[in-house]
Design a protein around this motif. Structure first.
Motif, mmCIF file in Angstrom:
data_model
loop_
_atom_site.group_PDB
_atom_site.id
_atom_site.type_symbol
_atom_site.label_atom_id
_atom_site.label_comp_id
_atom_site.label_asym_id
_atom_site.label_seq_id
_atom_site.Cartn_x
_atom_site.Cartn_y
_atom_site.Cartn_z
ATOM 1 N N LEU A 1 55.749 -27.015 21.541
ATOM 2 C CA LEU A 1 55.054 -25.765 21.842
ATOM 3 C C LEU A 1 55.119 -24.871 20.616
ATOM 4 O O LEU A 1 56.136 -24.823 19.932
ATOM 5 C CB LEU A 1 55.723 -25.064 23.027
ATOM 6 N N ASP A 2 54.050 -24.130 20.347
ATOM 7 C CA ASP A 2 53.979 -23.241 19.189
ATOM 8 C C ASP A 2 53.512 -21.860 19.598
ATOM 9 O O ASP A 2 52.746 -21.709 20.556
ATOM 10 C CB ASP A 2 52.987 -23.771 18.144
ATOM 11 N N THR A 3 53.955 -20.834 18.856
ATOM 12 C CA THR A 3 53.466 -19.472 19.047
ATOM 13 C C THR A 3 53.660 -18.673 17.766
ATOM 14 O O THR A 3 54.530 -18.992 16.957
ATOM 15 C CB THR A 3 54.172 -18.755 20.222
ATOM 16 N N THR A 4 52.847 -17.643 17.599
ATOM 17 C CA THR A 4 53.020 -16.706 16.503
ATOM 18 C C THR A 4 53.562 -15.375 17.017
ATOM 19 O O THR A 4 53.803 -14.460 16.244
ATOM 20 C CB THR A 4 51.684 -16.458 15.766
ATOM 21 N N ASN A 5 53.773 -15.269 18.318
ATOM 22 C CA ASN A 5 54.277 -14.058 18.955
ATOM 23 C C ASN A 5 55.804 -13.998 18.795
ATOM 24 O O ASN A 5 56.537 -14.696 19.502
ATOM 25 C CB ASN A 5 53.874 -14.049 20.429
ATOM 26 N N THR A 6 56.276 -13.159 17.893
ATOM 27 C CA THR A 6 57.702 -13.088 17.568
ATOM 28 C C THR A 6 58.556 -12.714 18.770
ATOM 29 O O THR A 6 59.589 -13.338 19.025
ATOM 30 C CB THR A 6 57.937 -12.072 16.434
ATOM 31 N N GLU A 7 58.170 -11.709 19.508
ATOM 32 C CA GLU A 7 58.961 -11.260 20.655
ATOM 33 C C GLU A 7 59.057 -12.341 21.727
ATOM 34 O O GLU A 7 60.125 -12.597 22.280
ATOM 35 C CB GLU A 7 58.376 -9.969 21.241
ATOM 36 N N LEU A 8 57.948 -12.983 22.031
ATOM 37 C CA LEU A 8 57.937 -14.054 23.022
ATOM 38 C C LEU A 8 58.773 -15.235 22.544
ATOM 39 O O LEU A 8 59.526 -15.827 23.318
ATOM 40 C CB LEU A 8 56.495 -14.501 23.292
ATOM 41 N N ALA A 9 58.671 -15.557 21.271
ATOM 42 C CA ALA A 9 59.444 -16.667 20.702
ATOM 43 C C ALA A 9 60.943 -16.416 20.852
ATOM 44 O O ALA A 9 61.698 -17.304 21.253
ATOM 45 C CB ALA A 9 59.085 -16.856 19.236
ATOM 46 N N LYS A 10 61.385 -15.208 20.548
ATOM 47 C CA LYS A 10 62.803 -14.864 20.689
ATOM 48 C C LYS A 10 63.245 -14.942 22.141
ATOM 49 O O LYS A 10 64.308 -15.467 22.457
ATOM 50 C CB LYS A 10 63.057 -13.473 20.130
ATOM 51 N N LYS A 11 62.423 -14.420 23.028
ATOM 52 C CA LYS A 11 62.742 -14.403 24.458
ATOM 53 C C LYS A 11 62.843 -15.819 25.040
ATOM 54 O O LYS A 11 63.692 -16.105 25.877
ATOM 55 C CB LYS A 11 61.661 -13.618 25.211
ATOM 56 N N MET A 12 61.990 -16.740 24.549
ATOM 57 C CA MET A 12 61.919 -18.091 25.094
ATOM 58 C C MET A 12 62.752 -19.115 24.313
ATOM 59 O O MET A 12 62.734 -20.293 24.625
ATOM 60 C CB MET A 12 60.456 -18.553 25.131
ATOM 61 N N GLY A 13 63.459 -18.685 23.273
ATOM 62 C CA GLY A 13 64.334 -19.582 22.536
ATOM 63 C C GLY A 13 63.642 -20.492 21.532
ATOM 64 O O GLY A 13 64.122 -21.582 21.253
ATOM 65 N N PHE A 14 62.533 -20.054 20.974
ATOM 66 C CA PHE A 14 61.821 -20.825 19.953
ATOM 67 C C PHE A 14 62.528 -20.657 18.613
ATOM 68 O O PHE A 14 63.210 -19.656 18.383
ATOM 69 C CB PHE A 14 60.383 -20.324 19.810
ATOM 70 N N GLU A 15 62.354 -21.617 17.718
ATOM 71 C CA GLU A 15 62.900 -21.542 16.369
ATOM 72 C C GLU A 15 61.783 -21.233 15.383
ATOM 73 O O GLU A 15 60.664 -21.729 15.534
ATOM 74 C CB GLU A 15 63.545 -22.871 15.982
ATOM 75 N N ARG A 16 62.095 -20.446 14.370
ATOM 76 C CA ARG A 16 61.101 -20.136 13.340
ATOM 77 C C ARG A 16 60.909 -21.372 12.467
ATOM 78 O O ARG A 16 61.852 -21.918 11.916
ATOM 79 C CB ARG A 16 61.581 -18.964 12.495
ATOM 80 N N THR A 17 59.653 -21.817 12.345
ATOM 81 C CA THR A 17 59.353 -23.024 11.580
ATOM 82 C C THR A 17 58.482 -22.754 10.359
ATOM 83 O O THR A 17 58.278 -23.640 9.538
ATOM 84 C CB THR A 17 58.649 -24.065 12.468
ATOM 85 N N MET B 1 51.059 -18.938 27.943
ATOM 86 C CA MET B 1 50.486 -20.200 27.536
ATOM 87 C C MET B 1 50.746 -20.435 26.048
ATOM 88 O O MET B 1 50.704 -19.498 25.265
ATOM 89 C CB MET B 1 48.991 -20.215 27.769
ATOM 90 N N PHE B 2 50.981 -21.676 25.727
ATOM 91 C CA PHE B 2 51.232 -22.064 24.351
ATOM 92 C C PHE B 2 50.384 -23.275 24.006
ATOM 93 O O PHE B 2 50.188 -24.141 24.849
ATOM 94 C CB PHE B 2 52.701 -22.473 24.162
ATOM 95 N N PRO B 3 49.910 -23.381 22.767
ATOM 96 C CA PRO B 3 49.316 -24.641 22.333
ATOM 97 C C PRO B 3 50.385 -25.728 22.398
ATOM 98 O O PRO B 3 51.556 -25.466 22.102
ATOM 99 C CB PRO B 3 48.904 -24.368 20.888
ATOM 100 N N ALA B 4 50.014 -26.911 22.819
ATOM 101 C CA ALA B 4 50.982 -27.998 22.975
ATOM 102 C C ALA B 4 50.479 -29.267 22.296
ATOM 103 O O ALA B 4 49.279 -29.528 22.250
ATOM 104 C CB ALA B 4 51.216 -28.277 24.455
ATOM 105 N N SER B 5 51.443 -30.040 21.798
ATOM 106 C CA SER B 5 51.132 -31.346 21.225
ATOM 107 C C SER B 5 52.327 -32.253 21.456
ATOM 108 O O SER B 5 53.426 -31.782 21.746
ATOM 109 C CB SER B 5 50.826 -31.230 19.731
#
Length: 57
Positions: A15-31, A1-5
């Protein structure tokens, strides 16, 4: 689950997360130093709202 806006300029879901491993796995960008974000279309997510009852004592 991620906070969404909703992104105002694109209308997509942010979608936002502070979980580095999950972010890398799901293709999130560091903001930010500890924050990762990803924009997706509305049909790519299932919005679940969790409400918890509370009392004022």
């Amino acid at each position: 689950m991620f906070p969404a806006s909703e992104e105002r300029r694109t209308g997509k879901v942010l979608l936002d997360t502070t979980n580095t491993e999950l972010a890398k796995k799901m293709g999130f960008e560091r903001t930010d130093k500890y924050m990762y974000s990803k924009s997706v279309e509305w049909d790519e997510v299932k919005i679940i709202e969790e409400r918890k009852p509370y009392t004022l004592d």
